[in-house]
Design a protein around this motif. Structure first.
Motif, PDB file in Angstrom:
ATOM      1  N   GLY A  38       3.702-140.266 -50.108  1.00  0.00           N
ATOM      2  CA  GLY A  38       2.545-140.057 -49.309  1.00  0.00           C
ATOM      3  C   GLY A  38       2.094-141.368 -48.740  1.00  0.00           C
ATOM      4  O   GLY A  38       1.377-141.536 -47.823  1.00  0.00           O
ATOM      5  N   LYS A  39       2.392-142.495 -49.592  1.00  0.00           N
ATOM      6  CA  LYS A  39       1.791-143.841 -49.110  1.00  0.00           C
ATOM      7  C   LYS A  39       3.124-144.444 -48.254  1.00  0.00           C
ATOM      8  O   LYS A  39       2.564-145.086 -47.307  1.00  0.00           O
ATOM      9  N   GLU A  40       4.103-144.629 -48.908  1.00  0.00           N
ATOM     10  CA  GLU A  40       5.027-145.528 -48.052  1.00  0.00           C
ATOM     11  C   GLU A  40       6.014-144.650 -47.506  1.00  0.00           C
ATOM     12  O   GLU A  40       6.675-144.822 -46.616  1.00  0.00           O
ATOM     13  N   VAL A  41       6.343-143.398 -48.209  1.00  0.00           N
ATOM     14  CA  VAL A  41       7.184-142.411 -47.655  1.00  0.00           C
ATOM     15  C   VAL A  41       6.257-141.074 -47.510  1.00  0.00           C
ATOM     16  O   VAL A  41       6.088-140.639 -48.362  1.00  0.00           O
ATOM     17  N   ALA A  42       5.925-140.681 -46.235  1.00  0.00           N
ATOM     18  CA  ALA A  42       5.124-139.328 -45.929  1.00  0.00           C
ATOM     19  C   ALA A  42       5.986-138.465 -45.398  1.00  0.00           C
ATOM     20  O   ALA A  42       6.942-138.586 -44.695  1.00  0.00           O
ATOM     21  N   LEU A  98      -8.894-123.679 -47.395  1.00  0.00           N
ATOM     22  CA  LEU A  98     -10.365-123.728 -48.034  1.00  0.00           C
ATOM     23  C   LEU A  98     -11.162-125.093 -47.646  1.00  0.00           C
ATOM     24  O   LEU A  98     -12.270-125.216 -48.050  1.00  0.00           O
ATOM     25  N   TYR A  99     -10.606-126.153 -47.153  1.00  0.00           N
ATOM     26  CA  TYR A  99     -11.013-127.227 -46.915  1.00  0.00           C
ATOM     27  C   TYR A  99     -10.932-127.710 -45.413  1.00  0.00           C
ATOM     28  O   TYR A  99     -10.207-127.333 -44.789  1.00  0.00           O
ATOM     29  N   THR A 100     -11.909-128.492 -45.186  1.00  0.00           N
ATOM     30  CA  THR A 100     -11.974-128.805 -43.641  1.00  0.00           C
ATOM     31  C   THR A 100     -10.791-129.927 -43.445  1.00  0.00           C
ATOM     32  O   THR A 100     -10.073-130.406 -44.455  1.00  0.00           O
ATOM     33  N   VAL A 101     -10.364-129.955 -42.152  1.00  0.00           N
ATOM     34  CA  VAL A 101      -9.316-130.709 -41.890  1.00  0.00           C
ATOM     35  C   VAL A 101      -9.513-132.315 -42.502  1.00  0.00           C
ATOM     36  O   VAL A 101      -8.793-133.196 -42.833  1.00  0.00           O
ATOM     37  N   GLY A 102     -10.888-132.684 -42.112  1.00  0.00           N
ATOM     38  CA  GLY A 102     -11.319-134.051 -42.402  1.00  0.00           C
ATOM     39  C   GLY A 102     -11.212-134.364 -43.952  1.00  0.00           C
ATOM     40  O   GLY A 102     -10.619-135.403 -44.144  1.00  0.00           O
ATOM     41  N   ALA A 152      -5.873-137.573 -48.914  1.00  0.00           N
ATOM     42  CA  ALA A 152      -4.491-138.316 -48.738  1.00  0.00           C
ATOM     43  C   ALA A 152      -4.804-139.806 -48.910  1.00  0.00           C
ATOM     44  O   ALA A 152      -4.114-140.358 -49.602  1.00  0.00           O
ATOM     45  N   MET A 153      -5.861-140.096 -48.311  1.00  0.00           N
ATOM     46  CA  MET A 153      -6.477-141.614 -48.474  1.00  0.00           C
ATOM     47  C   MET A 153      -7.018-142.101 -49.568  1.00  0.00           C
ATOM     48  O   MET A 153      -6.694-143.057 -50.364  1.00  0.00           O
ATOM     49  N   VAL A 154      -7.754-141.185 -50.294  1.00  0.00           N
ATOM     50  CA  VAL A 154      -8.210-141.400 -51.202  1.00  0.00           C
ATOM     51  C   VAL A 154      -7.413-141.283 -52.707  1.00  0.00           C
ATOM     52  O   VAL A 154      -7.493-142.404 -53.422  1.00  0.00           O
ATOM     53  N   VAL A 155      -6.245-140.410 -52.686  1.00  0.00           N
ATOM     54  CA  VAL A 155      -5.655-140.485 -53.662  1.00  0.00           C
ATOM     55  C   VAL A 155      -4.831-141.669 -53.810  1.00  0.00           C
ATOM     56  O   VAL A 155      -4.728-142.287 -54.979  1.00  0.00           O
ATOM     57  N   HIS A 156      -4.446-142.207 -52.572  1.00  0.00           N
ATOM     58  CA  HIS A 156      -3.530-143.730 -52.668  1.00  0.00           C
ATOM     59  C   HIS A 156      -4.494-144.890 -52.674  1.00  0.00           C
ATOM     60  O   HIS A 156      -4.152-145.970 -52.435  1.00  0.00           O
ATOM     61  N   ASN A 157      -5.735-144.619 -52.757  1.00  0.00           N
ATOM     62  CA  ASN A 157      -6.766-145.805 -52.788  1.00  0.00           C
ATOM     63  C   ASN A 157      -6.802-146.732 -51.544  1.00  0.00           C
ATOM     64  O   ASN A 157      -7.359-147.944 -51.595  1.00  0.00           O
ATOM     65  N   THR A 158      -6.253-146.154 -50.381  1.00  0.00           N
ATOM     66  CA  THR A 158      -6.429-146.756 -49.203  1.00  0.00           C
ATOM     67  C   THR A 158      -7.986-147.048 -48.550  1.00  0.00           C
ATOM     68  O   THR A 158      -8.289-147.686 -47.828  1.00  0.00           O
ATOM     69  N   VAL A 159      -8.709-146.047 -49.267  1.00  0.00           N
ATOM     70  CA  VAL A 159     -10.102-146.235 -48.741  1.00  0.00           C
ATOM     71  C   VAL A 159     -11.069-146.452 -50.062  1.00  0.00           C
ATOM     72  O   VAL A 159     -10.584-145.794 -51.277  1.00  0.00           O
ATOM     73  N   LYS A 160     -12.143-147.061 -49.567  1.00  0.00           N
ATOM     74  CA  LYS A 160     -13.013-147.245 -50.962  1.00  0.00           C
ATOM     75  C   LYS A 160     -13.488-145.751 -51.620  1.00  0.00           C
ATOM     76  O   LYS A 160     -13.559-145.659 -52.885  1.00  0.00           O
ATOM     77  N   ASP A 161     -14.105-144.967 -50.537  1.00  0.00           N
ATOM     78  CA  ASP A 161     -14.668-143.550 -51.024  1.00  0.00           C
ATOM     79  C   ASP A 161     -14.572-142.546 -50.169  1.00  0.00           C
ATOM     80  O   ASP A 161     -13.850-142.929 -49.282  1.00  0.00           O
ATOM     81  N   ILE A 163       0.419-133.813 -39.122  1.00  0.00           N
ATOM     82  CA  ILE A 163       0.957-135.516 -38.747  1.00  0.00           C
ATOM     83  C   ILE A 163      -0.228-136.432 -39.278  1.00  0.00           C
ATOM     84  O   ILE A 163       0.250-137.497 -39.708  1.00  0.00           O
ATOM     85  N   GLY A 164      -1.321-136.272 -38.788  1.00  0.00           N
ATOM     86  CA  GLY A 164      -2.295-137.261 -38.951  1.00  0.00           C
ATOM     87  C   GLY A 164      -2.555-137.497 -40.660  1.00  0.00           C
ATOM     88  O   GLY A 164      -2.679-138.562 -40.938  1.00  0.00           O
ATOM     89  N   THR A 165      -2.201-136.225 -41.515  1.00  0.00           N
ATOM     90  CA  THR A 165      -2.333-136.492 -42.910  1.00  0.00           C
ATOM     91  C   THR A 165      -1.170-137.397 -43.247  1.00  0.00           C
ATOM     92  O   THR A 165      -1.307-138.204 -44.007  1.00  0.00           O
ATOM     93  N   GLY A 166      -0.004-137.174 -42.588  1.00  0.00           N
ATOM     94  CA  GLY A 166       0.998-137.790 -42.833  1.00  0.00           C
ATOM     95  C   GLY A 166       0.939-139.521 -42.650  1.00  0.00           C
ATOM     96  O   GLY A 166       1.474-140.168 -43.463  1.00  0.00           O
TER      97      GLY A 166
END
Lengths: 388, 326, 326
Positions: B95-99, B112-116, B122-131, B172-175
């Motif tokens: 998910g981070k280096e190999v998606a 059940l969740y918005t696309v946003g 995906a980013m929160v899980v890998h800590n690429t964003v603060k919050d 693809i965006g998530t990837g």
């Protein structure tokens, strides 16, 4: 096929024999049946293997086998008739506890009570044997009448859809809206007189029902109540089947093979009964098996409420009811007949659960997998070693 | 150019099923180079998806990676074997280096969740964003990058409010949300219509150029391969049949299976009188044929093919084939 | 040769969309479609998912009742026939489905599957077993398969069984509804070749429905392109591929990935800009359904008036205002 590679138990080999014998038997009447149905036989064998791997299923099968045996032969092997009342000859037989022996002066016989006696001094063993017939016949009639009715209505509703579906299902809903037991009680209370009238006017039916319930002619006047319970249960039983059949039909009719059958020009009736029904019958069979126990329980419940079998007709539910007045001092009446009800209901449930596994191809494969797991584990270990 | 990012060696995955051991892939070896588009081609059940999932140990029971190595070259130049990592470590890579991008966009998104939310997650899980807040802000950027019109509002949409093509863009965006170095697209356009497929392929090419991502494309569609790939590996029945550049594979196919496959596809732009079909069917992988697995269907099969498993041989620079003919 | 077997005139099929209490709209799955199929030819019908091509096929066979329009089969309108006439029509016009996994009743053996329609239509057969074996042999199966169940066969084999069942009825007309789209390429080629051979041998007339342009080109003599329930272009397959007239056809053709890397590179440069996705058939755009995606759309014309089918060259029709004289 691959089955030969795995260890077969004695039961499996017996199963193979059984299928082969049945197949040879059918082949006597239908030419080449064996050749044409090799795949089917293979599948039957797998089902039996699956059953052999399931101890609960085997226990259920044994219990039900015994129940059916008692249902058919019970009255013939009962040592005493249900209409023989020793209490009139010897007062000490009144609610005699298990193990009692008593001398009957008029008939000049000694009676032993392995499981005790009821308030007429009747032998509980004999009563239970006669009661097995009553439960057996009632459950079969209810299932035989109620289930096909429900299936046919469900098939029609699901296949045609639209207004027909709406009509049938709303009627079904009406029946399902009432608690089944209450509805059955209501019908069993209303129906007896008419049914009795019908029985009195039709000698054929009178003797037929007396025979299948193993009753003596004096009971002719009590048949009405017994049949009322049966009819009442049929009335409350079909809606559940209409609903599950409709549900499966709805999914099945969207399958392409149904459309392919339409494209050939086959009639709706052929499509419903020859194409859809065989494909949805599996889950219904499971439901029926589980329901046999349900019918027996409800019938016992109704008898317990003094509906249905009237004394002196032997009936498990009725025995429990009569015995409850003397409970717990005279514990044997309630305990033994209650235990029989429990065993039979349990038997059907165990069998039903196993049947569900056997008839579900995925579960069948998984059971098959368990059979073969042993061998695979060995291989896995070997490969694991190579890996290191 | 030819600097490897992923070296796969003797990768073997077996599935322990009720019917027996399915030898899904056996001794699969190849290199993937930095920045290229590498296509894994083959028919249903040839093991192309299993191979790609095995890279990050995404094989579920009853499957097991029996042996092999997947050497991953990190950004700093060090190498690790992805198959030696434990669950926690491999999750950091996945998910981070190999998606991954999977085939069915309808099933890849949670209704059940918005696309946003899903992109931000995906980013929160890998800590690429603060919050989460920053995650949502970045999600808008990502939707813009995958060319979704009106991203500020689309980010609040639920998957069912989007069309199939739009959903695949979101997937693809998530990837790409964590700027992965390797993007594995498993049949990314199979569930889509041709016109939408063309748009998605175009988008993937654009993203790849922008971020210099290595793309591993898994497909059965020879047309997609010809359009997208730099290098191609053809798989048959759990083994690599042939590896080469896209021109080598299409212009000079060496393996009889590759030749057959190319002749069996009706080219819409050429005039074909008769397709050359490959006789027979794909073998059962519980008991695969001995020797070369293609020999029962091969027009050139010899005694050697029936007995010996052919090894991958380099016939011309960069063009490998596993066939006794060469 | 050019004798029409099937003439479809103004065929419409609207599916009501039910609201809580009443019908709130219609899905115009097939909206005023007319075409003819000549005896012995293959008419291809292409389009993207949801364009109504499958519904057209089923409506022609009256597996779905048409809303309006005429279906003239052998010079006779079959939209109103019933009883014996209908039974005869069912024998002469057959369908082969896309999904080989659900089109055969899992509880019937191959023998039963094939004999059922034969018995139903009272086709005299001396030795049923021999009859079925002959049919199986003509589709590349054999005696061994006679008493097996569908689950014992692969997808390609099941399609062969389905085909054998059709052949048993000796029909004149067969709707092939994406018969190979669930199959692998190598198997697909086998089935397509077999369909062609059978057509030559028995003079079948096919309506070949597919989304795969390569396959349609390979199979069809004439073809139609559908978009949102409407035929936008009809003509000889060769002409349509050489000289696509409708902008949608052009877009489709330029979007297909070509299995040839050189050609792909060449085409990429001059590829049409493919944009957007087909809108929902519940609320199709006014005027020409394609105008929102069309690069040549003329405001005031294309978004207002629906274009009629115009014969641009001999036997080549297109529904586009670009080709309207004056």
């Amino acid at each position: 096929m691959t089955q030969e590679e795995y260890k077969k138990g004695i039961l499996d080999r017996l199963s193979d024999k059984l299928v082969d014998v049945i197949a040879s038997f059918i082949s006597l009447f239908k030419k080449d049946w064996k050749k044409k149905n090799r795949s089917k036989m293979e599948e039957w064998k797998l089902m039996l293997y699956a059953l052999n791997r399931s101890p609960p299923g085997l226990i259920g099968l044994i219990l039900i086998g015994m129940f059916i045996f008692l249902g058919i032969f019970g009255p013939s092997i009962a040592p005493w008739s249900y209409r023989y009342f020793p209490v009139f000859e010897n007062m000490s037989t009144y609610l005699a506890p298990p193990g009692t022996e008593a001398y009957l002066p008029f008939s000049e016989k000694t009676i032993t009570y392995p499981l005790g006696a009821d308030h007429y001094g009747r032998d509980l063993v004999s009563l239970i044997l006669y009661g097995a017939r009553t439960s057996f016949v009632i459950s079969i009639i209810v299932i035989l009448l109620g289930v096909p009715l429900g299936i046919i209505l469900g098939l029609i509703a699901g296949y045609y859809g639209g207004k027909i579906d709406e009509l049938i299902m709303r009627i079904t809903d009406m029946f399902l809206a009432f608690p089944a037991l209450i509805l059955a009680i209501a019908f069993s209370a209303v129906l007896p007189e008419r049914l009795q009238g019908f029985i009195n006017n039709h000698e054929f039916f009178e003797s037929l029902f007396l025979k299948i319930f193993a009753l003596q002619p004096q009971e002719a006047g009590n048949l009405g109540k017994l049949l009322a319970v049966i009819l009442a249960m049929v009335i409350v039983w079909w809606p559940a089947y209409a609903r599950i059949t409709r549900g499966s039909t709805l999914t099945e009719r969207e399958k392409l093979y149904v459309e392919a059958a339409k494209a050939i020009g086959l009639s709706s009736r052929t499509i419903m009964f020859k194409h859809i029904l065989p494909n949805i019958i599996g889950p219904i069979l499971v439901y029926i098996t589980l329901d046999f126990g349900g019918v027996i329980l409800m019938e016992a419940g109704l008898s317990f409420l003094s509906l249905g079998a009237t004394p002196p007709i032997a009936d498990w539910g009725r025995i429990v009811y009569d015995g409850s007045q003397y409970f717990p001092e005279k514990w044997w009446l309630v305990t033994f007949s209650g235990f029989m009800i429990l065993l039979v209901a349990l038997g059907w449930n165990l069998l039903g659960d196993t049947l569900r596994d056997i008839l579900d191809p995925k579960m069948r494969r998984s059971i098959e997998f368990k059979v073969k797991k042993q061998k695979q584990m060995e291989q896995m270990e070997k490969e694991g070693e190579e890996n290191v | 150019m030819s600097e490897p990012i992923l070296e796969v060696r003797d990768l073997t995955v077996h599935f322990y099923t009720y019917a027996g051991i399915v030898k899904a892939i056996e001794d699969v070896s190849f290199d993937v180079y930095k920045g290229e588009t590498f296509a894994l081609v083959g028919e249903t059940g040839c093991g192309k998806s299993v191979t790609s999932r095995a890279f990050t140990q995404l094989i579920e029971s009853p499957g097991r990676i029996v042996k092999g190595k997947v050497i991953y070259h990190k950004e700093d130049g060090s190498t690790i074997d992805l198959l030696k990592l434990d669950e926690e470590e491999v999750r950091k890579i996945r998910g981070k280096e190999v998606a991954y991008i999977f085939q069915d966009p309808h099933a890849s998104l949670d209704p059940l969740y918005t696309v946003g939310h899903q992109i931000a997650e995906a980013m929160v899980v890998h800590n690429t964003v603060k919050d989460w807040k920053e995650g949502f802000r970045k999600a808008v950027d990502i939707l813009r990058r995958v060319l979704i019109p009106d991203p500020e509002n689309r980010v609040k949409n639920y998957p069912h409010e989007l069309s199939g093509g739009m959903k695949q863009r979101v997937v693809i965006g998530t990837g790409i949300s964590n700027n992965p170095r390797i993007l594995i697209a498993d049949e990314p356009t199979t569930a889509l219509d041709v016109t939408v497929q063309a748009q998605i392929l175009e988008l993937m090419n654009k993203l790849k150029r922008e971020y210099n991502t290595t793309l591993i494309l898994i497909t059965h569609n020879m047309g997609v391969v010809a359009e997208m790939a730099d290098r191609v590996a053809v798989m048959y029945a759990g083994k690599i049949a042939e590896i080469g550049s896209v021109d080598q594979i299409f212009k000079n196919p060496l393996h009889p299976y590759t030749q057959g496959l190319l002749r069996a596809v009706p080219n819409p732009l050429a005039k074909i009188e008769r397709l050359d079909a490959i006789p027979g069917t794909v073998p059962n992988l519980i008991k695969p044929p001995k020797g070369c697995r293609f020999h029962p269907r091969c027009p050139h099969a010899t005694e050697a093919c029936r007995k010996e498993v052919p090894k991958l041989k380099e016939i011309e620079p960069g063009h490998f084939v596993a066939c006794h003919l060469y | 040769m050019m004798e029409p077997l099937l003439k479809v005139e103004n065929l419409k099929k609207y599916f009501p969309v039910r609201g809580l209490l009443r019908t709130i709209g219609y899905v115009k799955a097939v909206d005023d479609v007319s075409f003819t199929i000549n005896r012995g030819e293959t008419f291809g019908l292409v389009g993207e998912s949801g364009c109504g091509k499958t519904t057209t096929g089923r409506t022609i066979l009256r597996l779905v009742e048409p809303t309006s329009g005429k279906i003239i089969f052998n010079g006779k309108d079959v939209t109103k026939i019933r009883g014996e006439e209908m039974k005869e029509f069912r024998r002469r016009a057959q369908i082969m489905f896309q999904d080989p996994y659900s089109s055969l009743n899992p509880r019937q053996t191959v023998f039963e599957v094939i004999m059922e329609p034969v018995r139903f239509h009272g086709i005299p057969v001396d030795d049923p077993e021999e009859f079925v074996i002959k049919l199986l042999e003509s589709v590349g199966l054999n005696e061994m398969h006679l008493y097996r169940y569908p689950h014992e066969f692969s997808g390609g084999q099941r399609q062969r069984i389905a085909l054998a069942r059709l052949l048993a009825l000796k029909p004149e007309f067969i709707v092939l509804d994406e018969p190979t789209s669930a199959l692998d390429v190598s198997v697909q080629a086998n089935i397509l070749n077999m369909l062609k051979d059978l057509q030559k041998k028995y003079g079948f007339t096919y309506l070949f429905i597919s989304h795969d342009l390569g396959v349609v080109k390979y199979m069809s003599h004439r073809m139609g392109v559908m978009y949102l329930g409407k035929l936008v272009e009809v003509g000889p397959a060769e002409k349509i591929f050489e000289n696509p007239l409708h902008p949608y056809t052009q877009m489709l053709l330029s979007a297909i990935p070509v299995p040839d890397p050189d050609l792909a590179r060449e085409l990429k440069a001059k590829r049409m800009n493919v944009e957007g996705e087909p809108p929902s058939p519940i609320n199709p755009p006014q005027g020409c359904h394609f105008h929102p995606r069309c690069p040549f759309a003329k405001a005031g014309l294309c978004d207002k008036k629906e274009p009629p089918l115009i014969e641009v060259e001999k036997d080549h029709y297109v529904a586009c205002w670009l080709y309207a004289k004056s």
